[in-house]
Enzyme design. Structure first.
Site, PDB file in Angstrom:
ATOM      1  CD  GLU A  96      -2.797  -7.768   2.536  1.00  0.00           C
ATOM      2  OE1 GLU A  96      -2.453  -6.837   2.029  1.00  0.00           O
ATOM      3  OE2 GLU A  96      -3.142  -8.077   3.597  1.00  0.00           O
ATOM      4  CB  ALA A 125      -0.597  -0.039   1.386  1.00  0.00           C
ATOM      5  N   GLY A 146       0.668  -5.064   0.814  1.00  0.00           N
ATOM      6  CA  GLY A 146      -0.740  -5.111  -0.347  1.00  0.00           C
ATOM      7  C   GLY A 146      -0.506  -5.793  -1.684  1.00  0.00           C
ATOM      8  CD  GLU A 158       1.266  -5.835   5.858  1.00  0.00           C
ATOM      9  OE1 GLU A 158       2.059  -6.695   5.996  1.00  0.00           O
ATOM     10  OE2 GLU A 158       0.603  -6.043   4.648  1.00  0.00           O
TER      11      GLU A 158
HETATM   12  N1  COA Z   1       4.524   3.333  -0.187  1.00  0.00           N
HETATM   13  C1  COA Z   1       4.971   4.574  -0.482  1.00  0.00           C
HETATM   14  N2  COA Z   1       6.085   4.821  -1.284  1.00  0.00           N
HETATM   15  C2  COA Z   1       6.913   3.656  -1.394  1.00  0.00           C
HETATM   16  C3  COA Z   1       6.499   2.436  -0.819  1.00  0.00           C
HETATM   17  C4  COA Z   1       5.245   2.227  -0.293  1.00  0.00           C
HETATM   18  N3  COA Z   1       4.890   1.076  -0.008  1.00  0.00           N
HETATM   19  N4  COA Z   1       7.601   1.576  -1.064  1.00  0.00           N
HETATM   20  C5  COA Z   1       8.708   2.381  -1.817  1.00  0.00           C
HETATM   21  N5  COA Z   1       7.990   3.562  -1.932  1.00  0.00           N
HETATM   22  C6  COA Z   1       8.797   4.897  -2.340  1.00  0.00           C
HETATM   23  C7  COA Z   1       9.897   5.168  -1.494  1.00  0.00           C
HETATM   24  O1  COA Z   1       9.276   6.063  -0.695  1.00  0.00           O
HETATM   25  C8  COA Z   1      10.766   6.080  -2.329  1.00  0.00           C
HETATM   26  O2  COA Z   1      10.213   7.303  -2.875  1.00  0.00           O
HETATM   27  P1  COA Z   1      10.928   8.719  -2.992  1.00  0.00           P
HETATM   28  O3  COA Z   1      12.131   8.357  -4.114  1.00  0.00           O
HETATM   29  O4  COA Z   1      10.114   9.765  -3.110  1.00  0.00           O
HETATM   30  O5  COA Z   1      11.673   8.646  -1.685  1.00  0.00           O
HETATM   31  C9  COA Z   1      10.719   5.254  -3.683  1.00  0.00           C
HETATM   32  O6  COA Z   1       9.398   4.347  -3.494  1.00  0.00           O
HETATM   33  C10 COA Z   1      11.893   4.292  -3.924  1.00  0.00           C
HETATM   34  O7  COA Z   1      11.848   3.442  -2.692  1.00  0.00           O
HETATM   35  P2  COA Z   1      13.534   3.203  -2.021  1.00  0.00           P
HETATM   36  O8  COA Z   1      13.055   2.616  -0.669  1.00  0.00           O
HETATM   37  O9  COA Z   1      14.427   4.286  -2.374  1.00  0.00           O
HETATM   38  O10 COA Z   1      13.689   1.924  -3.020  1.00  0.00           O
HETATM   39  P3  COA Z   1      14.601   0.573  -2.786  1.00  0.00           P
HETATM   40  O11 COA Z   1      14.685  -0.152  -4.016  1.00  0.00           O
HETATM   41  O12 COA Z   1      15.969   0.501  -2.006  1.00  0.00           O
HETATM   42  O13 COA Z   1      13.691  -0.502  -1.586  1.00  0.00           O
HETATM   43  C11 COA Z   1      11.587  -1.405  -0.928  1.00  0.00           C
HETATM   44  C12 COA Z   1      12.192  -0.680  -2.100  1.00  0.00           C
HETATM   45  C13 COA Z   1      10.286  -1.829  -1.218  1.00  0.00           C
HETATM   46  C14 COA Z   1      12.244  -2.638  -0.220  1.00  0.00           C
HETATM   47  C15 COA Z   1      11.461  -0.503   0.230  1.00  0.00           C
HETATM   48  O14 COA Z   1      10.861   1.014  -0.496  1.00  0.00           O
HETATM   49  C16 COA Z   1      10.492  -0.534   1.261  1.00  0.00           C
HETATM   50  O15 COA Z   1      10.778  -1.452   2.120  1.00  0.00           O
HETATM   51  N6  COA Z   1       9.251  -0.182   1.014  1.00  0.00           N
HETATM   52  C17 COA Z   1       8.067  -0.170   2.193  1.00  0.00           C
HETATM   53  C18 COA Z   1       7.444  -1.829   1.803  1.00  0.00           C
HETATM   54  C19 COA Z   1       6.404  -2.021   2.804  1.00  0.00           C
HETATM   55  O16 COA Z   1       6.333  -1.763   3.953  1.00  0.00           O
HETATM   56  N7  COA Z   1       5.019  -2.375   2.281  1.00  0.00           N
HETATM   57  C20 COA Z   1       4.059  -2.492   2.946  1.00  0.00           C
HETATM   58  C21 COA Z   1       3.073  -1.389   3.356  1.00  0.00           C
HETATM   59  S1  COA Z   1       1.820  -1.846   4.123  1.00  0.00           S
END
Ligand code: COA
Length: 241
Positions: free
Chosen positions: A95, A48, A92, A115
């Site tokens: 999911e 999400a 999500g 989450e």
């Molecule tokens: N929601 C909103 N923005 C997200 C996102 C999410 N779930 N996942 C990634 N992004 C955004 C980051 O904030 C970043 O934005 P910015 O460039 O404006 O700062 C961009 O996507 C790139 O993310 P980044 O973390 O720099 O890339 P990465 O390749 O190093 O890591 C992930 C990728 C997916 C491992 C990491 O972004 C992450 O852990 N995301 C959250 C995952 C999560 O907790 N999902 C469950 C949500 S309920």
């Protein structure tokens, strides 16, 4: 050429449609506009959109989840839906993949329900569909730790159907999709409904409803065509009637 929406690409290849979640700069994070692969080579769907969580009240979040019902729409869609998972498949995103009928992953894909790291729990079916797919022990571990697992581990616990090298992901997915579309669309829909019943009903009810759905096939021209083709030693041509 794919048809383009703001955060979605829709491409038709003969009888297979490919829906691409298209927010690669946000790792294809699911915002409300999005309804099954992810654009770019990093992420399937990173979950999400966490930015949308900020400042949301419980009632607002509840409305979003129930009004959208994306997962239910996928789950109950009468055609088979394959998740082609090319990278991060988190929250999500995981999911959404779980709501699909088959999951084909690249070796570069990774999976998780993180989450818990945000002080919340999965709310798009993760606690239910993941548990039914991989069992309580594995689901519990993923959900309580928030740990991310690699594609081989996901395959080993039954979370995905196939794992292939990244450059073969589309070919493998299309091979399976193209085999499925040669079958009767009516039978496919009924088969999907029947299989999904297994985790939602008790055995007696499931078996009873399976017989009903099986018998329903006998009302179709496709059943006559399938049986005739077999007896005449030729390939069937199903019409979805
Ligand atoms: N929601 C909103 N923005 C997200 C996102 C999410 N779930 N996942 C990634 N992004 C955004 C980051 O904030 C970043 O934005 P910015 O460039 O404006 O700062 C961009 O996507 C790139 O993310 P980044 O973390 O720099 O890339 P990465 O390749 O190093 O890591 C992930 C990728 C997916 C491992 C990491 O972004 C992450 O852990 N995301 C959250 C995952 C999560 O907790 N999902 C469950 C949500 S309920």
């Amino acid at each position: 050429m794919p048809q383009q929406y703001e955060t979605l690409l829709l491409e038709r290849r003969d009888r297979v449609a490919i829906v691409t979640i298209n927010r690669p700069d946000k790792r294809n994070a699911l915002n409300i506009k999005v309804v099954i692969t992810g654009a770019g080579d990093k992420a399937f769907i990173a979950g999400a959109d966490i930015a949308e969580f900020a400042g949301r009240t419980a009632m607002m979040q509840r409305d979003v989840m129930t009004a959208r019902s994306l997962f239910t729409a996928i789950d109950t869609f009468p055609k088979p839906i394959i998740a082609m998972i090319n990278g991060y498949c988190l929250g999500g995103g995981c999911e959404l993949a779980l709501a699909c009928d088959l999951r084909i992953a690249s070796e570069a894909a990774s999976f998780g329900q993180p989450e818990i790291n945000l002080g919340i729990i999965p709310g798009g079916g993760g606690t239910q569909r993941l548990t039914r797919l991989v069992g309580e022990g594995k689901a519990m571990e993923m959900i309580l730790t928030g740990d991310i697992i690699d594609a081989k581990t996901a395959f080993a616990i039954g979370l995905v159907n196939h794992v292939v090298p990244a450059d073969l992901l589309e070919a493998k997915t299309m091979e399976i999709a193209n085999r499925i579309v040669t079958r009767s669309p009516i039978a496919l829909g009924l088969a999907k409904e029947a299989v999904k019943l297994a985790s939602r009903s008790n055995l007696d009810e499931g078996l009873r409803r399976e017989v009903d759905l099986f018998a329903l096939c006998f009302s179709t021209e496709d059943k006559d065509e399938g049986v005739s083709a077999f007896l005449e030693k030729r390939k069937p041509e199903f019409k979805g009637k």
